[in-house]
Design a protein around this motif. Sequence first.
Motif, PDB file in Angstrom:
ATOM      1  N   GLN A 288       0.826  -1.206   0.000  1.00  0.00           N
ATOM      2  CA  GLN A 288       0.000   0.000   0.000  1.00  0.00           C
ATOM      3  C   GLN A 288       0.864   1.261   0.000  1.00  0.00           C
ATOM      4  O   GLN A 288       0.543   2.244  -0.665  1.00  0.00           O
ATOM      5  N   ALA A 350      -7.525   1.336  -7.219  1.00  0.00           N
ATOM      6  CA  ALA A 350      -8.708   1.732  -6.461  1.00  0.00           C
ATOM      7  C   ALA A 350      -9.602   0.538  -6.146  1.00  0.00           C
ATOM      8  O   ALA A 350     -10.018   0.332  -4.992  1.00  0.00           O
ATOM      9  N   ASN A 353      -8.108  -1.998  -3.483  1.00  0.00           N
ATOM     10  CA  ASN A 353      -8.133  -1.571  -2.084  1.00  0.00           C
ATOM     11  C   ASN A 353      -9.550  -1.573  -1.518  1.00  0.00           C
ATOM     12  O   ASN A 353      -9.762  -1.977  -0.367  1.00  0.00           O
ATOM     13  N   VAL A 354     -10.532  -1.141  -2.319  1.00  0.00           N
ATOM     14  CA  VAL A 354     -11.916  -1.155  -1.826  1.00  0.00           C
ATOM     15  C   VAL A 354     -12.385  -2.590  -1.605  1.00  0.00           C
ATOM     16  O   VAL A 354     -12.983  -2.920  -0.564  1.00  0.00           O
ATOM     17  N   THR A 399     -10.857   8.970   4.555  1.00  0.00           N
ATOM     18  CA  THR A 399      -9.869   8.877   3.468  1.00  0.00           C
ATOM     19  C   THR A 399      -8.544   9.536   3.841  1.00  0.00           C
ATOM     20  O   THR A 399      -7.655   9.631   2.981  1.00  0.00           O
ATOM     21  N   LEU A 417      -8.182   3.408   1.909  1.00  0.00           N
ATOM     22  CA  LEU A 417      -9.152   4.360   1.352  1.00  0.00           C
ATOM     23  C   LEU A 417      -8.484   5.662   0.915  1.00  0.00           C
ATOM     24  O   LEU A 417      -8.989   6.335   0.012  1.00  0.00           O
ATOM     25  N   VAL A 420      -7.421   4.922  -2.484  1.00  0.00           N
ATOM     26  CA  VAL A 420      -8.594   4.962  -3.377  1.00  0.00           C
ATOM     27  C   VAL A 420      -8.934   6.404  -3.743  1.00  0.00           C
ATOM     28  O   VAL A 420      -9.178   6.728  -4.911  1.00  0.00           O
ATOM     29  N   LEU A 424      -8.856   7.960  -7.510  1.00  0.00           N
ATOM     30  CA  LEU A 424     -10.075   8.527  -8.114  1.00  0.00           C
ATOM     31  C   LEU A 424      -9.881   9.992  -8.480  1.00  0.00           C
ATOM     32  O   LEU A 424     -10.422  10.472  -9.488  1.00  0.00           O
ATOM     33  N   VAL A 431     -15.067   9.211  -4.763  1.00  0.00           N
ATOM     34  CA  VAL A 431     -15.443   7.983  -4.051  1.00  0.00           C
ATOM     35  C   VAL A 431     -16.504   8.363  -3.026  1.00  0.00           C
ATOM     36  O   VAL A 431     -16.331   9.298  -2.246  1.00  0.00           O
ATOM     37  N   LEU A 445     -17.280   3.969  -6.582  1.00  0.00           N
ATOM     38  CA  LEU A 445     -16.269   4.703  -7.350  1.00  0.00           C
ATOM     39  C   LEU A 445     -16.961   5.301  -8.574  1.00  0.00           C
ATOM     40  O   LEU A 445     -17.540   4.568  -9.385  1.00  0.00           O
TER      41      LEU A 445
END
Length: 450
Positions: A288, A350, A353-354, A399, A417, A420, A424, A431, A445
């Motif tokens: 990550q 993205a 990870n979600v 986030t 997050l 993510v 995005l 998100v 997303l």
Amino acid sequence: MNSIRIRLFAILLAATGIVWLSAFIWVQQSTRAKVERVLDARLAEAGQMVSSLISDQRIDVARAPATVTEIPTDGEFSPVGYSHKLSCQIWSLDGILVGSSKSAPTAQLTSDDTGFSINVIDGERWRVYSVVNETLGLRIMVGDSYTVRDRLVRDVTKGLVLPALLMFPILAGLILFSVRRGLVPLEQMAAALSRRPADNLSPMAVASLPREIKPMGVALNGLFSRVDAMRDREKSFTSFAAHELKTPLAGIKTQAQVAAIAPDSETRGQALHRIQLGVERADRMVKQLLALASLDTGDGTSDGTCNVISVVKAVVSDLTRVATDNHVSVQMDDRTDGKTQANAVLLTVAVRNVLENAIIASPPGATVEIVVSRDGEHCLVAVLDRGPGISGPDRARITDRFYRGNGAKEGGSGLGLSIVATALQRLGGTVDFDSRADGGEIVTLVFPQG
């Protein structure tokens, strides 16, 4: 030409030269027109005077042409010696030459009866005024050569232009001095920036800057602000990463020591199992961190677009083992007819990870749903889980980097997050988070189609 000073100097000097050249041409034309009017009036005056003197018998016809050289010049143009350049001829109406001045040509000055005319005699152009004395039956012709007229115009123009040409180097020096003085504020700004320490990213004063370079100062302050924010983000990233990695590494070290001194195989097995969990946690955190660093620097985000369904399917396939270990199933629903496109790298980061967060947050036996749909020009990838969801106070900061909300499972790093959100943002989307009515969380997303 990379020098602004030289460029400005050349432009101003060229513009000044063009203006002066235009003024010279205008002066020359204006002077010629005025000289023509004055000299034509003088020719007419001389011709009428000779005719009048002959009519009044105050002068002999044979001597009359010589009197032209004695006419006083009271006009605006009276150059030395020009009065002697007038030529005069007196012809009878029968075509017999009665008298002529010494400067007159042998051929007849003009064939016109009266008024002004232009004639070429022996290759030389003449301006002639003729008047007819009907009483005496004579035609008086007074003329001057255009060679003399052109010389007169040149003399007058030269008298006006020569001082201007002599002043041109002085003007060029003044222009160069003015350009240098005008660029002093820019040089002062450059000097101030060169003296500024590398760690000084405070805004520079722009109120006193000239209007032309004030936008540059404002842009530099904006750059300083962005660099300062990035530096702070990197500092916090480094400190948080070091802190977060310290915990699993310390746990691994401790469990390794426990395994080394374990009195029995059961204790040793438990220690080894905890070491495995610690390694997995550290491995996930390092991945990550690398993903977040890659997004921050923009590495790999310029790759081409890919089909969204293909990306989601690839991510689901990669996380099959994680879902199996957590006893969670993943169900996918495609509502796009497979016609959506997006940046493959950003979308993969993205979605991974979600989906991974949803799998880890879901209880054993639950199903995580992925719904891919379209809304006009945007594509939506919604991930629905059956986990505890996100509490109200945590939604505003969920986030943020390294932030773990209340009730988060042990082992998380608080980076998923935030990764993510960054991906995005680079996709030009957002998100969204929403609670499920029957328990769980919906993470959607939303991004434009590629």
